[in-house]
Write an enzyme that holds these catalytic residues in place. Structure first.
Site, PDB file in Angstrom:
ATOM      1  N   THR A 134       0.876  -1.169   0.000  1.00 28.09           N
ATOM      2  CA  THR A 134       0.000   0.000   0.000  1.00 28.09           C
ATOM      3  C   THR A 134       0.911   1.216   0.000  1.00 28.09           C
ATOM      4  OG1 THR A 134      -1.796  -1.114   1.165  1.00 28.09           O
ATOM      5  CG2 THR A 134      -1.761   1.283   1.261  1.00 28.09           C
TER       6      THR A 134
ATOM      7  N   LYS B 156      -7.281   1.544  -3.400  1.00 25.42           N
ATOM      8  CA  LYS B 156      -6.990   1.160  -2.018  1.00 25.42           C
ATOM      9  C   LYS B 156      -7.205   2.356  -1.080  1.00 25.42           C
ATOM     10  CE  LYS B 156      -5.563  -1.253   1.498  1.00 25.42           C
ATOM     11  NZ  LYS B 156      -4.270  -1.945   1.610  1.00 25.42           N
TER      12      LYS B 156
END
Length: 293
Positions: free
Chosen positions: A101, A176
């Site tokens: 991420t 995300k």
């Protein structure tokens, strides 16, 4: 066919370790791993009948697909374009799949670098937490050209329940961010609801069994309400990690003009949890902050 496909996996944290394991055991691929702590790479290789390498460059050499799941943008740059980075040995037309991420900016930066070197970079952050990684049921949001996505998808599916193409490189990371924005608001709402219920003298367990079946129901309610009710937070997705992710969201919002008042507020609530010593607590620990008042 899978045995002839060579895969490298860089980063064996709580997510990467089981993800690499699924690529080897479920996918049946020839997998070589790299981890900063060599002992963990050696342990993985023994448990999963795989191989380990001393550097990202050695792990990536001759691989058809190279995965990474590391901490942040700087870590990602280190294992790709840093000394002994994977980009120095990746073969032509190979695909680098980043499960970190990270920011959309670093995804685009590394994709451009990969293109000049003759291979491909796609961003593929995941959702589902440690349990999702261990059970091989992660949700993967991918930023890539469609043709490259179609080549990578069958390999990614070794550790995923759902793999979706969100758009060009960078789009996976943007997706995300949306995921984390939504989670932050839901967890805060759940924390306030349970806090209110306790103050009102309601039986929280009975309450949740009813409202979880209606419009208030969510994954967080189903999976976190019971542990929140008893004040158990020593597991799951850490507050420190969530603050890193929300920081990425807020930085991107500053660039694209999106207004994220609730996200900014919850980020500060998580900062308070960190100050309480809860940096490694699960994100559901927002309730602990309320109960401290």
């Amino acid at each position: 066919m899978t045995k002839s496909v060579k895969v490298a996996f860089i980063g064996l944290g709580v997510m990467g370790y089981p993800m690499a394991g699924h690529l080897r055991k479920k996918g049946g691929f020839d997998v070589t791993v790299y981890n900063r702590t060599t002992a963990k790479a050696e342990k993985w290789a023994q448990e999963c009948d795989g191989k380990h390498a001393a550097t990202p460059a050695l792990a990536a050499k001759d691989a058809d697909f190279v995965f990474a799941c590391v901490g942040n943008d700087d870590d990602l740059r280190s294992v790709t374009i840093g000394p002994d980075g994977a980009f120095s040995t990746m073969k032509k037309d190979a695909i680098f799949i980043d499960n970190t991420t990270a920011s959309a900016e670093v995804a685009r930066e590394l994709a451009s670098k990969a293109q000049t070197l003759g291979f491909h970079f796609i961003d593929a952050p995941v959702s589902g937490g440690q349990a999702g990684a261990e059970n091989g049921v992660l949700t993967v949001m991918v930023g890539a050209e469609e043709s490259i996505f179609n080549r990578a998808k069958p390999v990614i599916e070794a550790y995923a329940r759902s793999v979706g193409l969100m758009g060009p490189v960078g789009s996976g990371q943007l997706a995300k961010m949306v995921n984390q924005i939504c989670i932050a608001g839901i967890v805060q709402g759940l924390a306030e609801g349970i806090h209110f219920a306790k103050k009102a003298g309601l039986d929280v367990e009975k309450l949740i069994s009813v409202i979880s079946k209606g419009a208030a129901g969510s994954w967080q309610m189903e999976n976190r309400s019971a542990t929140m009710n008893i004040g158990k937070y020593d597991f799951g997705f850490a507050v420190d990690w969530m603050r890193k992710d929300l920081g990425i969201c807020l930085e991107e919002a500053n660039r694209n003009g999106a207004m994220l008042p609730l996200t900014a507020l919850v980020d500060q609530f998580y900062k308070e949890v960190q100050n309480m010593g809860g940096g490694r607590w699960d994100t559901s620990s927002l309730l602990a902050r309320l109960e401290r008042q």
